[in-house]
Design a protein around this motif. Structure first.
Motif, mmCIF file in Angstrom:
data_model
loop_
_atom_site.group_PDB
_atom_site.id
_atom_site.type_symbol
_atom_site.label_atom_id
_atom_site.label_comp_id
_atom_site.label_asym_id
_atom_site.label_seq_id
_atom_site.Cartn_x
_atom_site.Cartn_y
_atom_site.Cartn_z
ATOM 1 N N ASP A 177 0.848 -1.188 0.000
ATOM 2 C CA ASP A 177 0.000 0.000 0.000
ATOM 3 C C ASP A 177 0.879 1.231 0.000
ATOM 4 O O ASP A 177 2.023 1.202 0.467
ATOM 5 N N VAL A 179 0.930 5.416 0.866
ATOM 6 C CA VAL A 179 0.242 6.456 1.615
ATOM 7 C C VAL A 179 0.450 7.809 0.939
ATOM 8 O O VAL A 179 1.160 7.921 -0.056
ATOM 9 N N HIS A 180 -0.172 8.868 1.487
ATOM 10 C CA HIS A 180 -0.223 10.166 0.821
ATOM 11 C C HIS A 180 1.158 10.778 0.610
ATOM 12 O O HIS A 180 1.364 11.552 -0.328
ATOM 13 N N ARG A 185 4.410 0.589 1.897
ATOM 14 C CA ARG A 185 4.422 -0.316 3.042
ATOM 15 C C ARG A 185 3.678 -1.601 2.673
ATOM 16 O O ARG A 185 3.134 -1.746 1.578
ATOM 17 N N ARG A 187 1.039 -3.632 4.977
ATOM 18 C CA ARG A 187 0.487 -3.621 6.334
ATOM 19 C C ARG A 187 -0.868 -4.284 6.497
ATOM 20 O O ARG A 187 -1.201 -4.741 7.599
ATOM 21 N N GLN A 194 -10.610 0.865 3.182
ATOM 22 C CA GLN A 194 -10.252 2.240 2.856
ATOM 23 C C GLN A 194 -9.051 2.708 3.667
ATOM 24 O O GLN A 194 -8.769 3.903 3.740
ATOM 25 N N ALA A 195 -8.337 1.767 4.293
ATOM 26 C CA ALA A 195 -7.234 2.136 5.180
ATOM 27 C C ALA A 195 -6.071 2.764 4.424
ATOM 28 O O ALA A 195 -5.330 3.572 4.972
ATOM 29 N N SER A 196 -5.886 2.408 3.151
ATOM 30 C CA SER A 196 -4.779 2.947 2.368
ATOM 31 C C SER A 196 -5.072 2.707 0.892
ATOM 32 O O SER A 196 -6.154 2.226 0.528
ATOM 33 N N ASN A 197 -4.116 3.058 0.036
ATOM 34 C CA ASN A 197 -4.264 2.859 -1.402
ATOM 35 C C ASN A 197 -3.546 1.581 -1.804
ATOM 36 O O ASN A 197 -2.319 1.517 -1.790
#
Length: 307
Positions: A177, A179-180, A185, A187, A194-197
């Protein structure tokens, strides 16, 4: 009987008035997963009555290159063994065992990568690797931490350029994934959350792959072959193949962003080791970064890298 004769045969076909070359697959440069080497040419023949016929021609070396008399003999023996094992060990009925064996052999030998296949990603001689949540590159020695299961957003089928995919670590069963801030990562075990992309748009680098395969389909036999294919006349240019194969070079762009998975310069990883290189998501700003965003894909179990 020789590479020279094979080359001459191919150039004669290119120059033939009634034959158009639709596709050339060079399995000498990139052998099949079972190690077979050949050239497969898809041709379009203009019929006298005005119609067209599409056919496939398999060109192999014989004589000294294959003393068993037939280029298909090893495959036939493997097929017979597989069919026998299916009947004896798997209780597959004899009336369908040949079809099942043919299908299994085709799937094993195919270089195409499909939804659910296990793959490695290689850049500059090292493989992308996962340890706990960290994503990095350190070695070309294959380990379980370098295996990823590729999953298409569209589900079953061959992965093609433009597909949106997720990559799940086979070691941890968690997804890559981003992050912004571009940190990459590994994880979460649910790619639908929807925790990450978790989604990446896969783009096959058509120029790099064509240079190494289609455009060199004749050049590897004797200079000028790639020009012969591209300058043979109207309707004789080979179309670009967009299926993902073992050996394809790809870019992975985080969905909804301009960030691509990028190998960082070899300046150490979190201060712990000069052998580890960070992998993160960056926008392409220069040629060096673009080269660090190209990954060669290899399917787990393929023999191509050992031939």
């Amino acid at each position: 009987p020789s590479l020279e004769h094979l080359y001459l045969s191919m150039t004669e076909m290119i120059d033939a008035a009634r034959i158009s070359i639709v596709k050339i697959r060079n399995y000498f440069a990139n052998p099949t997963n079972l190690g077979r080497r050949m050239v497969i040419i898809t041709v379009e023949v203009q019929l006298p009555e005005g119609g067209k016929h599409l056919g496939t021609l398999e060109m192999v070396l014989c004589g000294e290159a294959n003393k068993q008399g037939s280029s298909m003999e090893p495959r036939k023996k493997l097929l017979e063994t597989l069919e026998r094992e299916l009947q004896e060990s798997c209780q597959v009925q004899s009336k369908v065992s040949n079809q099942v064996a043919e299908y299994l052999l085709y799937e094993t030998e195919s270089r195409s990568i499909r939804h659910g296949d296990s793959i490695f990603l290689k850049c500059h001689g090292k493989h992308v690797e996962v340890a706990l949540e960290d994503v990095f590159m350190e070695s070309d020695n294959l380990t379980t931490g370098q295996i990823f299961i590729i999953e298409r957003e569209r589900g079953r089928g061959v992965v093609v350029s433009g597909d949106v995919v997720s990559l799940k670590s086979k070691a941890s069963n968690k997804y890559l994934d981003i992050v912004h801030n571009g940190q990459l990562r590994c994880r979460f075990g649910d790619a639908t959350s929807q925790a990450s992309n978790f989604k990446f748009k896969l783009e096959i680098d058509l120029l790099a792959n064509r240079d190494e395969s289609q455009n060199k389909a004749l050049g590897w036999l004797g200079g000028g072959g790639s020009q012969a294919v591209n300058q043979a006349g109207q309707g004789k240019k080979s179309p670009i193949i967009t299926n993902l194969h073992t050996g394809s070079k790809i870019k992975l762009q985080a969905q909804g962003t301009q960030r691509c998975i990028t190998v960082m310069p070899d300046t150490g990883y979190l201060g712990r080791s000069n052998n580890r290189q960070r992998v993160k998501g960056l926008e392409t700003k220069n040629v060096a970064e673009a080269e660090n965003q190209l990954f060669t894909v290899c399917r787990e179990g393929a023999l191509t890298g050992h031939l």
